[in-house]
Design a protein around this motif. Structure first.
Motif, PDB file in Angstrom:
ATOM      1  N   ALA A   1       0.835  -1.201   0.000  1.00  0.00           N
ATOM      2  CA  ALA A   1       0.000   0.000   0.000  1.00  0.00           C
ATOM      3  C   ALA A   1       0.870   1.252   0.000  1.00  0.00           C
ATOM      4  CB  ALA A   1      -0.924   0.006   1.212  1.00  0.00           C
ATOM      5  N   LYS A   2       0.479   2.208  -0.800  1.00  0.00           N
ATOM      6  CA  LYS A   2       1.190   3.479  -0.836  1.00  0.00           C
ATOM      7  C   LYS A   2       0.705   4.343   0.326  1.00  0.00           C
ATOM      8  CE  LYS A   2       1.776   3.356  -5.794  1.00  0.00           C
ATOM      9  NZ  LYS A   2       1.426   3.943  -7.071  1.00  0.00           N
ATOM     10  N   PRO A   3       1.600   5.050   0.964  1.00  0.00           N
ATOM     11  CA  PRO A   3       1.169   5.913   2.068  1.00  0.00           C
ATOM     12  C   PRO A   3       0.202   6.979   1.571  1.00  0.00           C
ATOM     13  CG  PRO A   3       3.580   5.936   1.797  1.00  0.00           C
ATOM     14  CD  PRO A   3       3.007   5.111   0.698  1.00  0.00           C
ATOM     15  N   GLN A   4      -0.809   7.255   2.370  1.00  0.00           N
ATOM     16  CA  GLN A   4      -1.795   8.268   2.019  1.00  0.00           C
ATOM     17  C   GLN A   4      -1.315   9.628   2.523  1.00  0.00           C
ATOM     18  OE1 GLN A   4      -4.703   7.748   0.271  1.00  0.00           O
ATOM     19  NE2 GLN A   4      -3.900   5.697  -0.058  1.00  0.00           N
ATOM     20  N   LEU A   5      -1.416  10.623   1.672  1.00  0.00           N
ATOM     21  CA  LEU A   5      -1.079  11.969   2.079  1.00  0.00           C
ATOM     22  C   LEU A   5      -2.282  12.597   2.750  1.00  0.00           C
ATOM     23  CD1 LEU A   5       0.774  13.185  -1.139  1.00  0.00           C
ATOM     24  CD2 LEU A   5       1.774  12.388   1.004  1.00  0.00           C
ATOM     25  N   THR A   6      -2.041  13.289   3.837  1.00  0.00           N
ATOM     26  CA  THR A   6      -3.120  13.965   4.534  1.00  0.00           C
ATOM     27  C   THR A   6      -2.792  15.436   4.646  1.00  0.00           C
ATOM     28  OG1 THR A   6      -2.124  13.483   6.675  1.00  0.00           O
ATOM     29  CG2 THR A   6      -3.777  11.930   5.884  1.00  0.00           C
ATOM     30  N   ALA A   7      -3.794  16.252   4.550  1.00  0.00           N
ATOM     31  CA  ALA A   7      -3.613  17.702   4.649  1.00  0.00           C
ATOM     32  C   ALA A   7      -3.608  18.095   6.114  1.00  0.00           C
ATOM     33  CB  ALA A   7      -4.721  18.411   3.901  1.00  0.00           C
ATOM     34  N   THR A   8      -2.708  18.984   6.470  1.00  0.00           N
ATOM     35  CA  THR A   8      -2.679  19.515   7.836  1.00  0.00           C
ATOM     36  C   THR A   8      -2.733  21.019   7.767  1.00  0.00           C
ATOM     37  OG1 THR A   8      -0.259  19.531   7.845  1.00  0.00           O
ATOM     38  CG2 THR A   8      -1.332  17.567   8.724  1.00  0.00           C
TER      39      THR A   8
END
Length: 110
Positions: A102-109
């Motif tokens: 699984a590719k890491p998910q980018l999250t907005a901060t």
């Protein structure tokens, strides 16, 4: 009963072909007389016949066969330990594979 099974198989085959086509997946169909192409499926069918169909006969209804088939497939995929994949069930092996790839998910901060 046999006619119903043949109709169900044909219906399933058409539905599978439609599903594969919609997903743009090419079905793998071997050449006539090519036993190597179907070796895994033949092995699985042999296990199914040996472990379910032959020991539990005579079958009274198609519903009994369908239920026994569903139970065996569930057991085979979720509880049966497979030596070729590290003595774990296929469902666990598949989950481990997808977790590892699984590719890491980018999250907005903020």
């Amino acid at each position: 009963m046999l006619q119903r099974l043949v109709e169900l198989t044909q219906y399933t085959s058409f539905r599978l072909a439609e599903h594969l086509d919609a997903a743009r997946i090419a079905a793998s169909i071997g050449s006539v007389g090519d036993a190597y192409d179907n070796a895994l499926m033949e092995s699985t069918i042999g296990l199914f016949k040996t472990e379910v169909i032959k020991p539990m006969r005579p079958w009274k209804t198609l519903s009994h066969v369908e239920l026994a088939t569903a139970e065996w497939v569930d057991w085979y995929n979720h509880r049966r330990l497979h030596g070729e994949i590290g003595h774990i069930p296929p469902a666990e092996y598949e989950a481990n594979y997808y977790q590892a790839t699984a590719k890491p998910q980018l999250t907005a901060t903020n």
